[in-house]
Write a protein that holds these residues in place. Structure first.
Motif, short mmCIF file in Angstrom:
data_model
loop_
_atom_site.label_atom_id
_atom_site.label_comp_id
_atom_site.label_asym_id
_atom_site.label_seq_id
_atom_site.Cartn_x
_atom_site.Cartn_y
_atom_site.Cartn_z
N GLN A 250 34.46 50.29 -14.06
CA GLN A 250 33.42 50.76 -14.98
C GLN A 250 33.35 52.28 -15.01
OE1 GLN A 250 29.52 48.54 -15.22
NE2 GLN A 250 30.26 47.97 -13.19
N ILE A 251 33.42 52.88 -13.85
CA ILE A 251 33.36 54.35 -13.77
C ILE A 251 34.55 54.96 -14.50
CG2 ILE A 251 33.53 56.30 -12.17
CD1 ILE A 251 31.61 54.69 -10.33
N GLU A 252 35.72 54.35 -14.35
CA GLU A 252 36.90 54.85 -15.05
C GLU A 252 36.73 54.72 -16.56
OE1 GLU A 252 40.30 56.87 -15.53
OE2 GLU A 252 39.20 56.60 -13.65
N LEU A 253 36.13 53.62 -17.02
CA LEU A 253 35.87 53.45 -18.45
C LEU A 253 34.92 54.53 -18.96
CD1 LEU A 253 35.52 49.57 -18.75
CD2 LEU A 253 37.39 50.98 -19.62
N ILE A 254 33.93 54.88 -18.16
CA ILE A 254 33.00 55.95 -18.55
C ILE A 254 33.74 57.28 -18.62
CG2 ILE A 254 30.99 57.31 -17.80
CD1 ILE A 254 29.89 54.63 -16.60
N LYS A 255 34.54 57.56 -17.62
CA LYS A 255 35.29 58.84 -17.58
C LYS A 255 36.23 58.98 -18.77
CE LYS A 255 35.40 59.74 -12.60
NZ LYS A 255 36.28 59.84 -11.42
N THR A 256 36.79 57.88 -19.25
CA THR A 256 37.75 57.93 -20.35
C THR A 256 37.10 57.74 -21.72
OG1 THR A 256 38.26 55.57 -20.12
CG2 THR A 256 39.66 57.14 -18.88
N GLY A 257 35.77 57.60 -21.75
CA GLY A 257 35.07 57.48 -23.02
C GLY A 257 35.09 56.08 -23.62
N LYS A 258 35.56 55.09 -22.87
CA LYS A 258 35.60 53.72 -23.36
C LYS A 258 34.31 52.97 -23.04
CE LYS A 258 40.59 53.54 -22.99
NZ LYS A 258 41.73 52.97 -22.28
N ALA A 259 33.43 53.64 -22.31
CA ALA A 259 32.11 53.11 -21.99
C ALA A 259 31.18 54.30 -21.81
CB ALA A 259 32.16 52.28 -20.70
N GLY B 236 17.82 54.11 -12.66
CA GLY B 236 18.35 52.89 -13.23
C GLY B 236 19.40 53.24 -14.26
N PHE B 237 20.22 52.26 -14.59
CA PHE B 237 21.22 52.48 -15.63
C PHE B 237 21.77 51.16 -16.12
CE2 PHE B 237 23.77 52.42 -11.77
CZ PHE B 237 24.87 51.65 -12.14
N ALA B 238 22.40 51.24 -17.28
CA ALA B 238 23.18 50.15 -17.85
C ALA B 238 24.50 50.75 -18.31
CB ALA B 238 22.45 49.51 -19.03
N VAL B 239 25.57 50.01 -18.15
CA VAL B 239 26.88 50.46 -18.61
C VAL B 239 27.22 49.70 -19.89
CG1 VAL B 239 29.35 50.59 -18.08
CG2 VAL B 239 27.65 51.04 -16.28
N LEU B 240 27.46 50.45 -20.96
CA LEU B 240 27.80 49.90 -22.27
C LEU B 240 29.28 50.12 -22.52
CD1 LEU B 240 26.73 48.63 -24.94
CD2 LEU B 240 26.46 50.98 -25.78
N ASN C 123 27.65 45.75 -19.20
CA ASN C 123 28.18 45.21 -17.96
C ASN C 123 27.11 45.20 -16.89
OD1 ASN C 123 30.39 44.01 -16.67
ND2 ASN C 123 30.89 45.90 -15.63
N ASP C 124 26.97 46.25 -16.14
CA ASP C 124 25.97 46.25 -15.08
C ASP C 124 24.68 46.89 -15.54
OD1 ASP C 124 27.13 44.95 -12.87
OD2 ASP C 124 28.39 46.68 -12.46
N VAL C 125 23.57 46.31 -15.11
CA VAL C 125 22.24 46.87 -15.31
C VAL C 125 21.56 46.85 -13.96
CG1 VAL C 125 20.01 46.64 -16.49
CG2 VAL C 125 22.11 45.87 -17.63
N VAL C 126 21.06 47.99 -13.53
CA VAL C 126 20.38 48.07 -12.24
C VAL C 126 19.20 49.02 -12.36
CG1 VAL C 126 21.85 49.91 -11.29
CG2 VAL C 126 20.70 48.33 -9.75
N VAL C 127 18.12 48.67 -11.68
CA VAL C 127 16.91 49.49 -11.67
C VAL C 127 16.44 49.58 -10.23
CG1 VAL C 127 14.52 49.64 -12.48
CG2 VAL C 127 16.29 48.77 -14.00
N ALA C 128 15.99 50.77 -9.82
CA ALA C 128 15.46 50.95 -8.47
C ALA C 128 14.32 49.98 -8.22
CB ALA C 128 14.98 52.39 -8.29
N LYS C 129 14.26 49.47 -7.01
CA LYS C 129 13.25 48.45 -6.66
C LYS C 129 11.82 48.90 -6.99
CE LYS C 129 15.59 45.70 -3.17
NZ LYS C 129 16.92 46.20 -3.08
#
Length: 165
Positions: A39-48, A60-64, A87-93
């Motif tokens: 996912q991080i690689e997709l973000i770095k390359t602009g594919k996400a 928190g974040f979501a990866v699109l 893909n991933d969605v996470v929010v601090a507790k």
């Protein structure tokens, strides 16, 4: 707190990874070092891109994931060049239950529409009620539930695939 998408620094990416591994693991989530690095690689390359719940730190974040970079299995439903995938969605507790996850999903869908993607897909463990509620509030509708033991280790071992049109 702002719900935004912006250019990310290496420090942001590390903060996201730390948040995901601190807050994300549970019996319902499929989370591996390899999948997070992809996912991080997709973000770095602009594919996400990442949509952030940002208040001087990432809470928190979501990866699109965009178009052709989406999981190939989605081509069963629609041409990949027409879809985005959360893909991933996470929010601090400390923010759980405050609607932050739903806001992240809604912002992802707005960005996808602005970029001319027809639909946004997401998936969850069939029995993950917290994710089900968040997705329902954001307007996602069930497409299909599949037996998915390679990805789901507990409960029914089913993955529910949902779409926002």
């Amino acid at each position: 707190m702002k719900i935004i998408s912006r250019k990310l620094t290496d420090s942001d990416l590390q903060s996201m990874k730390t948040l995901l591994f601190n807050e994300g693991p549970n019996e319902w989530n499929y989370l591996t070092e390899e999948s997070v690095d992809q996912q991080i690689e997709l973000i770095k390359t602009g594919k996400a891109l990442a949509v952030l719940a940002d208040a001087d730190e990432i809470l928190g974040f979501a990866v699109l994931i965009l178009g052709e970079a989406c999981p190939k299995k989605l081509s069963k439903y629609q041409s990949l060049d027409k879809v985005a995938y959360i893909n991933d969605v996470v929010v601090a507790k400390e923010l759980a239950g405050q609607g932050v996850g739903t806001k992240l999903l809604l912002e992802c869908s707005l960005i996808a529409k602005e970029r001319n993607f027809d639909d946004v897909y997401i998936e969850r463990h069939e029995e993950n009620l917290a994710s089900a509620g968040m997705m329902r509030k954001a307007g996602f509708e069930l497409v299909e539930t599949i037996y998915d033991p390679a990805k789901r280790f507990s409960g029914s071992q089913n993955t529910s695939i949902l779409v926002l049109r």
